[in-house]
Design a protein around this motif. Sequence first.
Motif, PDB file in Angstrom:
ATOM      1  N   SER A   6       0.822  -1.209   0.000  1.00 13.97           N
ATOM      2  CA  SER A   6       0.000   0.000   0.000  1.00 13.97           C
ATOM      3  C   SER A   6       0.857   1.260   0.000  1.00 13.97           C
ATOM      4  CB  SER A   6      -0.946  -0.001   1.200  1.00 13.97           C
ATOM      5  OG  SER A   6      -0.229   0.068   2.422  1.00 13.97           O
ATOM      6  N   LEU A   7       1.971   1.227   0.726  1.00 17.55           N
ATOM      7  CA  LEU A   7       2.858   2.386   0.766  1.00 17.55           C
ATOM      8  C   LEU A   7       3.481   2.648  -0.600  1.00 17.55           C
ATOM      9  CD1 LEU A   7       4.695   1.869   4.163  1.00 17.55           C
ATOM     10  CD2 LEU A   7       3.182   3.759   3.562  1.00 17.55           C
ATOM     11  N   PHE A   8       3.988   1.597  -1.222  1.00 22.21           N
ATOM     12  CA  PHE A   8       4.636   1.789  -2.511  1.00 22.21           C
ATOM     13  C   PHE A   8       3.607   2.176  -3.568  1.00 22.21           C
ATOM     14  CE2 PHE A   8       6.988   0.424  -6.362  1.00 22.21           C
ATOM     15  CZ  PHE A   8       8.113   1.220  -6.166  1.00 22.21           C
ATOM     16  N   GLN A   9       2.399   1.623  -3.472  1.00 25.07           N
ATOM     17  CA  GLN A   9       1.350   2.007  -4.415  1.00 25.07           C
ATOM     18  C   GLN A   9       1.063   3.501  -4.314  1.00 25.07           C
ATOM     19  OE1 GLN A   9      -0.488  -0.383  -6.608  1.00 25.07           O
ATOM     20  NE2 GLN A   9      -0.585   1.646  -7.531  1.00 25.07           N
ATOM     21  N   GLU A 126      24.677  -5.993  -1.928  1.00 21.59           N
ATOM     22  CA  GLU A 126      23.872  -6.721  -2.908  1.00 21.59           C
ATOM     23  C   GLU A 126      22.788  -7.553  -2.236  1.00 21.59           C
ATOM     24  OE1 GLU A 126      23.739  -6.247  -6.028  1.00 21.59           O
ATOM     25  OE2 GLU A 126      25.497  -4.955  -6.179  1.00 21.59           O
ATOM     26  N   GLN A 127      23.026  -7.988  -0.996  1.00 21.00           N
ATOM     27  CA  GLN A 127      21.966  -8.677  -0.259  1.00 21.00           C
ATOM     28  C   GLN A 127      20.792  -7.738  -0.042  1.00 21.00           C
ATOM     29  OE1 GLN A 127      22.043 -12.115   1.120  1.00 21.00           O
ATOM     30  NE2 GLN A 127      19.890 -11.521   0.930  1.00 21.00           N
ATOM     31  N   ARG A 128      21.115  -6.503   0.338  1.00 23.92           N
ATOM     32  CA  ARG A 128      20.047  -5.521   0.547  1.00 23.92           C
ATOM     33  C   ARG A 128      19.294  -5.264  -0.758  1.00 23.92           C
ATOM     34  NH1 ARG A 128      17.815  -4.210   5.075  1.00 23.92           N
ATOM     35  NH2 ARG A 128      19.779  -3.549   6.051  1.00 23.92           N
ATOM     36  N   ALA A 129      20.046  -5.082  -1.833  1.00 22.69           N
ATOM     37  CA  ALA A 129      19.414  -4.810  -3.117  1.00 22.69           C
ATOM     38  C   ALA A 129      18.532  -5.974  -3.554  1.00 22.69           C
ATOM     39  CB  ALA A 129      20.486  -4.533  -4.172  1.00 22.69           C
ATOM     40  N   ALA A 130      19.028  -7.199  -3.390  1.00 24.79           N
ATOM     41  CA  ALA A 130      18.252  -8.373  -3.781  1.00 24.79           C
ATOM     42  C   ALA A 130      16.984  -8.494  -2.941  1.00 24.79           C
ATOM     43  CB  ALA A 130      19.110  -9.633  -3.655  1.00 24.79           C
ATOM     44  N   ASP A 131      17.088  -8.240  -1.641  1.00 21.43           N
ATOM     45  CA  ASP A 131      15.923  -8.311  -0.764  1.00 21.43           C
ATOM     46  C   ASP A 131      14.861  -7.292  -1.184  1.00 21.43           C
ATOM     47  OD1 ASP A 131      17.190 -10.272   0.706  1.00 21.43           O
ATOM     48  OD2 ASP A 131      17.700  -8.967   2.397  1.00 21.43           O
ATOM     49  N   GLN A 132      15.314  -6.065  -1.476  1.00 16.59           N
ATOM     50  CA  GLN A 132      14.365  -5.019  -1.862  1.00 16.59           C
ATOM     51  C   GLN A 132      13.674  -5.361  -3.182  1.00 16.59           C
ATOM     52  OE1 GLN A 132      17.039  -1.548  -1.721  1.00 16.59           O
ATOM     53  NE2 GLN A 132      15.811  -0.789  -0.028  1.00 16.59           N
ATOM     54  N   MET A 133      14.436  -5.834  -4.143  1.00 14.72           N
ATOM     55  CA  MET A 133      13.836  -6.151  -5.438  1.00 14.72           C
ATOM     56  C   MET A 133      12.905  -7.358  -5.342  1.00 14.72           C
ATOM     57  SD  MET A 133      14.786  -3.641  -7.128  1.00 14.72           S
ATOM     58  CE  MET A 133      13.748  -4.167  -8.494  1.00 14.72           C
ATOM     59  N   ASP A 134      13.251  -8.338  -4.509  1.00 13.41           N
ATOM     60  CA  ASP A 134      12.346  -9.475  -4.298  1.00 13.41           C
ATOM     61  C   ASP A 134      11.001  -8.992  -3.763  1.00 13.41           C
ATOM     62  OD1 ASP A 134      14.109 -11.400  -5.178  1.00 13.41           O
ATOM     63  OD2 ASP A 134      14.809 -11.961  -3.180  1.00 13.41           O
ATOM     64  N   MET A 135      11.053  -8.031  -2.827  1.00  9.56           N
ATOM     65  CA  MET A 135       9.819  -7.476  -2.257  1.00  9.56           C
ATOM     66  C   MET A 135       9.004  -6.764  -3.329  1.00  9.56           C
ATOM     67  SD  MET A 135       8.399  -4.358  -1.199  1.00  9.56           S
ATOM     68  CE  MET A 135       9.783  -3.281  -0.794  1.00  9.56           C
ATOM     69  N   VAL A 137       9.096  -7.221  -6.624  1.00 10.70           N
ATOM     70  CA  VAL A 137       8.563  -8.186  -7.585  1.00 10.70           C
ATOM     71  C   VAL A 137       7.361  -8.928  -6.996  1.00 10.70           C
ATOM     72  CG1 VAL A 137       9.049 -10.361  -8.777  1.00 10.70           C
ATOM     73  CG2 VAL A 137      10.684  -8.480  -8.903  1.00 10.70           C
ATOM     74  N   LYS A 138       7.434  -9.258  -5.736  1.00 10.87           N
ATOM     75  CA  LYS A 138       6.320  -9.948  -5.074  1.00 10.87           C
ATOM     76  C   LYS A 138       5.021  -9.151  -5.179  1.00 10.87           C
ATOM     77  CE  LYS A 138       4.786 -11.547  -0.499  1.00 10.87           C
ATOM     78  NZ  LYS A 138       5.157 -11.651   0.940  1.00 10.87           N
ATOM     79  N   HIS A 139       5.131  -7.831  -4.971  1.00  3.64           N
ATOM     80  CA  HIS A 139       3.933  -7.002  -4.939  1.00  3.64           C
ATOM     81  C   HIS A 139       3.608  -6.329  -6.275  1.00  3.64           C
ATOM     82  CE1 HIS A 139       3.524  -7.592  -0.676  1.00  3.64           C
ATOM     83  NE2 HIS A 139       4.698  -7.046  -0.418  1.00  3.64           N
ATOM     84  N   PHE A 140       4.638  -6.094  -7.116  1.00  3.71           N
ATOM     85  CA  PHE A 140       4.411  -5.300  -8.323  1.00  3.71           C
ATOM     86  C   PHE A 140       5.019  -5.922  -9.573  1.00  3.71           C
ATOM     87  CE2 PHE A 140       4.025  -2.378  -4.786  1.00  3.71           C
ATOM     88  CZ  PHE A 140       2.865  -1.682  -5.105  1.00  3.71           C
ATOM     89  N   LEU A 146       5.529  -0.763 -14.153  1.00  6.61           N
ATOM     90  CA  LEU A 146       6.807  -1.049 -13.503  1.00  6.61           C
ATOM     91  C   LEU A 146       7.240  -2.508 -13.573  1.00  6.61           C
ATOM     92  CD1 LEU A 146       6.356   0.932 -10.161  1.00  6.61           C
ATOM     93  CD2 LEU A 146       7.428   1.718 -12.269  1.00  6.61           C
ATOM     94  N   GLY A 147       6.306  -3.409 -13.835  1.00  2.15           N
ATOM     95  CA  GLY A 147       6.581  -4.839 -13.683  1.00  2.15           C
ATOM     96  C   GLY A 147       7.803  -5.324 -14.442  1.00  2.15           C
ATOM     97  N   ARG A 148       7.887  -5.013 -15.731  1.00  3.77           N
ATOM     98  CA  ARG A 148       9.000  -5.528 -16.537  1.00  3.77           C
ATOM     99  C   ARG A 148      10.330  -4.978 -16.035  1.00  3.77           C
ATOM    100  NH1 ARG A 148      11.473  -4.628 -21.771  1.00  3.77           N
ATOM    101  NH2 ARG A 148      12.104  -6.646 -22.615  1.00  3.77           N
TER     102      ARG A 148
END
Length: 261
Positions: A6-9, A126-135, A137-140, A146-148
Amino acid sequence: MLSARSLFQEIIDNDDSFQLFCSIAASGETQGGWENGRIAALVPESMRGLAPKISRHGADEDKHGRIFDALLKRRHLEPVPVPPETDYTLLLERHGIGLAHEKLRRDEQLSVEDIVVYLSHSRVTEQRAADQMDMLVKHFGDHPELGRAIRMICDDEDNHLAYCHEELLRLAAAGHGRTIHRVLRESALTEIKVYRDVSLAVMGHMGRLLQWPKVKSAALAAGINGMYGYERLGGWHRMVSLRMPERRGALDGPATPAPAF
């Protein structure tokens, strides 16, 4: 109810907050591209085999910066200046994470220890970056705008993390284990503080742009501080473990293009 989705939306639905988000992201990625490019050029002779992988890493980061710039242009928006307190890359350097820019600007060959330190720092960030991008991708991951972009960046970040694991394990076997262990621990404990401070600063700016009520901003700040508490107590360990990745040779070959951006 507050949630990451909801925040990112809310952030991406508003042009002003989306403009700041993409500007911060593009700036950090472009800076990472420059750093990796300089490191690739200055790799010591005994480690020249790593240069193409470091160069590929930098090319990926440059690509990510262009993707965020392209997302802005699609909305007919221009990048805005990045507030210093939200500049994750700059603040990490000030806290000793990453090779000093002063050193990278000189045309002097780096040492083997410099490369070991660089890869150890990269494993943490890179762990931080991967965690953020996983989140994201999960939601968006299926978002029409933005999806692609975020799926492409997420795949690259997974490659970067796999590369760090593989190269650090190789260097540990070659006798650099103690240095790697020390730098990983120091880097992780510093990174979680910087990430907390940057998160608070970014949410502060977003709150002003989106006119969040004080109670909402306070709840977000409490959540960010709570996450820092969890990471300080033990969550940081995920950032320092090393294991052979499933993706071997993740940065072999040229960077993948992003023709749609």
